[in-house]
Design a protein around this motif. Structure first.
Motif, PDB file in Angstrom:
ATOM      1  N   THR A   1      62.634  31.858  62.766  1.00 53.51           N
ATOM      2  CA  THR A   1      62.614  30.729  63.704  1.00 53.51           C
ATOM      3  C   THR A   1      64.036  30.306  64.098  1.00 53.51           C
ATOM      4  O   THR A   1      65.009  30.617  63.406  1.00 53.51           O
ATOM      5  CB  THR A   1      61.925  29.509  63.065  1.00 53.51           C
ATOM      6  OG1 THR A   1      62.707  29.102  61.930  1.00 53.51           O
ATOM      7  CG2 THR A   1      60.500  29.828  62.636  1.00 53.51           C
TER       8      THR A   1
ATOM      9  N   LEU B   1      62.179  33.421  67.214  1.00 53.80           N
ATOM     10  CA  LEU B   1      63.167  34.074  68.082  1.00 53.80           C
ATOM     11  C   LEU B   1      62.451  34.837  69.191  1.00 53.80           C
ATOM     12  O   LEU B   1      62.888  34.867  70.339  1.00 53.80           O
ATOM     13  CB  LEU B   1      64.047  35.011  67.253  1.00 53.80           C
ATOM     14  CG  LEU B   1      64.824  34.307  66.120  1.00 53.80           C
ATOM     15  CD1 LEU B   1      65.403  35.325  65.148  1.00 53.80           C
ATOM     16  CD2 LEU B   1      65.921  33.421  66.675  1.00 53.80           C
TER      17      LEU B   1
ATOM     18  N   ARG C   1      63.922  35.186  52.115  1.00 57.08           N
ATOM     19  CA  ARG C   1      63.478  36.429  51.480  1.00 57.08           C
ATOM     20  C   ARG C   1      64.675  37.351  51.217  1.00 57.08           C
ATOM     21  O   ARG C   1      64.780  37.962  50.163  1.00 57.08           O
ATOM     22  CB  ARG C   1      62.487  37.118  52.435  1.00 57.08           C
ATOM     23  CG  ARG C   1      61.611  38.128  51.785  1.00 57.08           C
ATOM     24  CD  ARG C   1      60.818  38.838  52.837  1.00 57.08           C
ATOM     25  NE  ARG C   1      61.683  39.703  53.642  1.00 57.08           N
ATOM     26  CZ  ARG C   1      61.314  40.278  54.789  1.00 57.08           C
ATOM     27  NH1 ARG C   1      60.114  40.047  55.279  1.00 57.08           N
ATOM     28  NH2 ARG C   1      62.132  41.073  55.430  1.00 57.08           N
ATOM     29  N   THR C   2      65.572  37.399  52.203  1.00 61.41           N
ATOM     30  CA  THR C   2      66.731  38.285  52.073  1.00 61.41           C
ATOM     31  C   THR C   2      67.599  37.873  50.885  1.00 61.41           C
ATOM     32  O   THR C   2      68.012  38.718  50.087  1.00 61.41           O
ATOM     33  CB  THR C   2      67.592  38.235  53.368  1.00 61.41           C
ATOM     34  OG1 THR C   2      66.721  38.411  54.465  1.00 61.41           O
ATOM     35  CG2 THR C   2      68.652  39.297  53.382  1.00 61.41           C
TER      36      THR C   2
ATOM     37  N   TYR D   1      62.247  24.158  51.695  1.00 58.67           N
ATOM     38  CA  TYR D   1      61.471  24.318  52.927  1.00 58.67           C
ATOM     39  C   TYR D   1      61.511  25.781  53.329  1.00 58.67           C
ATOM     40  O   TYR D   1      62.522  26.464  53.137  1.00 58.67           O
ATOM     41  CB  TYR D   1      62.089  23.504  54.070  1.00 58.67           C
ATOM     42  CG  TYR D   1      62.053  22.010  53.874  1.00 58.67           C
ATOM     43  CD1 TYR D   1      60.844  21.364  53.646  1.00 58.67           C
ATOM     44  CD2 TYR D   1      63.222  21.249  53.946  1.00 58.67           C
ATOM     45  CE1 TYR D   1      60.805  19.986  53.475  1.00 58.67           C
ATOM     46  CE2 TYR D   1      63.180  19.873  53.785  1.00 58.67           C
ATOM     47  CZ  TYR D   1      61.978  19.250  53.544  1.00 58.67           C
ATOM     48  OH  TYR D   1      61.942  17.892  53.379  1.00 58.67           O
TER      49      TYR D   1
ATOM     50  N   SER E   1      60.449  28.198  56.802  1.00 58.10           N
ATOM     51  CA  SER E   1      59.857  28.327  58.147  1.00 58.10           C
ATOM     52  C   SER E   1      59.324  29.749  58.283  1.00 58.10           C
ATOM     53  O   SER E   1      58.193  30.019  57.923  1.00 58.10           O
ATOM     54  CB  SER E   1      60.892  27.979  59.216  1.00 58.10           C
ATOM     55  OG  SER E   1      61.112  26.585  59.219  1.00 58.10           O
TER      56      SER E   1
ATOM     57  N   SER F   1      61.831  23.338  66.272  1.00 64.01           N
ATOM     58  CA  SER F   1      62.577  24.195  65.341  1.00 64.01           C
ATOM     59  C   SER F   1      61.738  25.370  64.819  1.00 64.01           C
ATOM     60  O   SER F   1      62.273  26.352  64.337  1.00 64.01           O
ATOM     61  CB  SER F   1      63.116  23.372  64.173  1.00 64.01           C
ATOM     62  OG  SER F   1      62.047  23.014  63.333  1.00 64.01           O
TER      63      SER F   1
ATOM     64  N   ARG G   1      69.681  26.373  60.449  1.00 68.05           N
ATOM     65  CA  ARG G   1      69.856  25.731  59.134  1.00 68.05           C
ATOM     66  C   ARG G   1      70.683  26.570  58.160  1.00 68.05           C
ATOM     67  O   ARG G   1      71.269  26.040  57.224  1.00 68.05           O
ATOM     68  CB  ARG G   1      68.478  25.386  58.535  1.00 68.05           C
ATOM     69  CG  ARG G   1      68.541  24.408  57.390  1.00 68.05           C
ATOM     70  CD  ARG G   1      69.113  23.080  57.874  1.00 68.05           C
ATOM     71  NE  ARG G   1      69.384  22.137  56.798  1.00 68.05           N
ATOM     72  CZ  ARG G   1      70.474  22.156  56.028  1.00 68.05           C
ATOM     73  NH1 ARG G   1      71.390  23.107  56.184  1.00 68.05           N
ATOM     74  NH2 ARG G   1      70.651  21.233  55.105  1.00 68.05           N
TER      75      ARG G   1
HETATM   76  C1  LIG Z   1      66.689  42.594  58.301  1.00 69.18           C
HETATM   77  C2  LIG Z   1      67.214  41.241  58.714  1.00 69.18           C
HETATM   78  C3  LIG Z   1      68.153  41.167  59.724  1.00 69.18           C
HETATM   79  C4  LIG Z   1      68.660  39.921  60.125  1.00 69.18           C
HETATM   80  N1  LIG Z   1      69.563  39.893  61.144  1.00 69.18           N
HETATM   81  C5  LIG Z   1      70.079  38.708  61.534  1.00 69.18           C
HETATM   82  C6  LIG Z   1      71.015  38.649  62.605  1.00 69.18           C
HETATM   83  O1  LIG Z   1      71.377  39.652  63.210  1.00 69.18           O
HETATM   84  N2  LIG Z   1      71.499  37.416  62.954  1.00 69.18           N
HETATM   85  C7  LIG Z   1      71.108  36.260  62.347  1.00 69.18           C
HETATM   86  O2  LIG Z   1      71.576  35.173  62.713  1.00 69.18           O
HETATM   87  N3  LIG Z   1      70.212  36.284  61.334  1.00 69.18           N
HETATM   88  C8  LIG Z   1      69.695  37.473  60.910  1.00 69.18           C
HETATM   89  N4  LIG Z   1      68.774  37.501  59.886  1.00 69.18           N
HETATM   90  C9  LIG Z   1      68.453  36.247  59.174  1.00 69.18           C
HETATM   91  C10 LIG Z   1      67.160  35.529  59.647  1.00 69.18           C
HETATM   92  O3  LIG Z   1      66.136  36.420  59.912  1.00 69.18           O
HETATM   93  C11 LIG Z   1      67.359  34.648  60.874  1.00 69.18           C
HETATM   94  O4  LIG Z   1      68.509  33.842  60.706  1.00 69.18           O
HETATM   95  C12 LIG Z   1      66.122  33.736  61.132  1.00 69.18           C
HETATM   96  O5  LIG Z   1      66.260  33.090  62.364  1.00 69.18           O
HETATM   97  C13 LIG Z   1      65.918  32.697  60.035  1.00 69.18           C
HETATM   98  O6  LIG Z   1      64.770  31.933  60.352  1.00 69.18           O
HETATM   99  P1  LIG Z   1      63.581  31.719  59.310  1.00 69.18           P
HETATM  100  O7  LIG Z   1      62.580  30.864  59.986  1.00 69.18           O
HETATM  101  O8  LIG Z   1      63.080  33.000  58.768  1.00 69.18           O
HETATM  102  O9  LIG Z   1      64.366  30.891  58.167  1.00 69.18           O
HETATM  103  P2  LIG Z   1      63.901  30.660  56.666  1.00 69.18           P
HETATM  104  O10 LIG Z   1      64.218  31.850  55.841  1.00 69.18           O
HETATM  105  O11 LIG Z   1      62.506  30.130  56.599  1.00 69.18           O
HETATM  106  O12 LIG Z   1      64.888  29.437  56.284  1.00 69.18           O
HETATM  107  C14 LIG Z   1      66.298  29.559  56.326  1.00 69.18           C
HETATM  108  C15 LIG Z   1      66.915  28.278  55.720  1.00 69.18           C
HETATM  109  O13 LIG Z   1      66.647  27.150  56.535  1.00 69.18           O
HETATM  110  C16 LIG Z   1      65.886  26.166  55.859  1.00 69.18           C
HETATM  111  N5  LIG Z   1      64.956  25.661  56.884  1.00 69.18           N
HETATM  112  C17 LIG Z   1      64.134  26.413  57.657  1.00 69.18           C
HETATM  113  N6  LIG Z   1      63.552  25.651  58.581  1.00 69.18           N
HETATM  114  C18 LIG Z   1      64.003  24.386  58.380  1.00 69.18           C
HETATM  115  C19 LIG Z   1      63.756  23.131  59.022  1.00 69.18           C
HETATM  116  N7  LIG Z   1      62.947  23.019  60.089  1.00 69.18           N
HETATM  117  N8  LIG Z   1      64.369  22.014  58.534  1.00 69.18           N
HETATM  118  C20 LIG Z   1      65.224  22.107  57.477  1.00 69.18           C
HETATM  119  N9  LIG Z   1      65.496  23.260  56.841  1.00 69.18           N
HETATM  120  C21 LIG Z   1      64.895  24.388  57.287  1.00 69.18           C
HETATM  121  C22 LIG Z   1      65.253  26.872  54.689  1.00 69.18           C
HETATM  122  O14 LIG Z   1      65.017  25.997  53.592  1.00 69.18           O
HETATM  123  C23 LIG Z   1      66.332  27.904  54.363  1.00 69.18           C
HETATM  124  O15 LIG Z   1      67.364  27.296  53.608  1.00 69.18           O
HETATM  125  C24 LIG Z   1      68.220  38.724  59.475  1.00 69.18           C
HETATM  126  C25 LIG Z   1      67.264  38.812  58.453  1.00 69.18           C
HETATM  127  C26 LIG Z   1      66.760  40.043  58.074  1.00 69.18           C
HETATM  128  C27 LIG Z   1      65.738  40.097  56.976  1.00 69.18           C
END
Ligand SMILES: Cc1cc2nc3c(=O)[nH]c(=O)nc-3n(C[C@H](O)[C@H](O)[C@H](O)COP(=O)(O)OP(=O)(O)OC[C@H]3O[C@@H](n4cnc5c(N)ncnc54)[C@H](O)[C@@H]3O)c2cc1C
Length: 307
Positions: free
Chosen positions: A115, A82, A37-38, A29, A31, A78, A121
């Protein structure tokens, strides 16, 4: 060798779950994709051939107040980013410590995409200590029905990828009705520099301070780095029901915090350093609160100390 990548855009929870099952071990999945990506870019994981984007499932994008057994709860989808969280007036009004936490995650461009669901997650996102303190509940779609469990229960044994879809985060809206009661909450994050940086230590806490200064409903949680955050129940117990902390009590609280918080060492900091940081943060927040330095809002309104 050419790798074929397929991105699916299901419109319903059922469709997404079925797609996930049909991909067997080869689907993920997505979001906002900012965390995935990281780890793909850092080569910690290979990109799976099937990406199941959740972005078109509209029922996971709303923020609403609902009634449950006579009490109000805030239901946050969900897929709420942010950044949407930061702008939402209901979250600003009722849960400012969540605002403080979101503000300190990454840069605005990441917060536009990332998100709350993705943050949760990962099992170590920086919002999690706040959800623990706010006694948040999670709802999951399991293929046939919606299951509900507390953030605390889920974090006690988070299954990495069981196919369930995180649908909503539910936060009870508390009414602190007692006259003269003050609700106090805080969130602190420490990284290697002030902004745009992963956390070393995160702590969140809340309590109600009665008219005579007695603390009730003390809740504390700590996380940071890739540690799964947890409640610090021994420290909570020491603070519960106290009103004027003696030097001995303060020192016991500090020592208990050092023992109960169990971070992992990483390349930037030892576990002991992180323990000391967490104990100092909690100590200083509590000390200020006992002295009344953070009493900005009277009678039952939530607030967080903003740094
Ligand atoms: C430069 C950079 C800095 C960052 N700094 C921070 C920071 O300071 N603090 C922090 O906490 N994070 C940080 N992050 C990590 C990230 O950006 C955040 O945690 C963000 O909120 C992840 O959300 P996303 O929607 O992009 O997750 P995704 O990358 O889409 O998913 C993350 C995981 O959750 C699963 N998933 C997503 N949505 C669902 C759902 N609804 N149901 C079940 N599984 C799901 C995906 O399969 C994956 O395993 C950073 C990332 C980057 C690139």
């Amino acid at each position: 060798m050419t790798r074929i990548q397929q991105v699916w855009f299901p419109k319903t929870l059922e469709e997404a779950y079925k797609r996930y099952l049909s991909c067997e071990e080869n689907g993920s999945y997505v979001s906002g994709g900012t965390w995935l990506r990281t780890i793909w870019e850092a080569d910690h994981k290979t990109i799976p051939p099937h990406l199941i984007s959740l972005e078109n499932i509209t029922e996971m994008s709303a923020i609403t107040i609902e009634e449950e057994k006579g009490d109000e709860v805030l239901v946050i989808g969900s897929l709420v980013t942010l950044n949407q969280c930061l702008k939402n007036t209901l979250i600003q009004k009722y849960f400012p410590s969540l605002i403080t936490a979101c503000k300190q995650i990454a840069a605005p461009s990441i917060r536009n995409q990332g998100t709350l669901g993705g943050n949760i997650r990962t099992t170590f996102g920086d919002t999690l200590p706040v959800f623990l303190v706010l006694r948040g509940q999670l709802t999951w779609f399991n293929g046939t029905s919606i299951e509900r469990e507390s953030v605390q229960n889920w974090l006690a044994n988070p299954v990495p990828s069981d196919g369930r879809i995180l649908v909503n985060i539910i936060l009870p809206i508390k009414k602190h009705s007692g006259e003269g009661n003050k609700y106090f909450s805080f969130y602190k994050k420490v990284g290697r520099r002030e902004i745009f940086i992963p956390s070393l230590v995160t702590v969140a806490g809340s309590a109600i301070k009665g008219r005579d200064g007695t603390l009730e409903e003390v809740v504390l949680a700590a996380g940071g780095g890739v540690m799964v955050p947890k409640r610090l129940s021994n420290v909570e117990e020491l603070l519960q029901g106290t009103n004027a902390l003696t030097k001995e009590q303060l020192s016991l609280i500090y020592e208990t915090c050092l023992m109960e918080y169990e971070p992992q060492a990483d390349v930037f900091a030892t576990a002991f350093y992180k323990k000391k940081v967490a104990a100092n943060l909690i100590f200083s927040e509590w000390f200020q609160m006992m002295k009344g330095e953070n009493d900005q809002i009277e009678g039952g309104t939530l607030y967080a100390t903003e740094s």
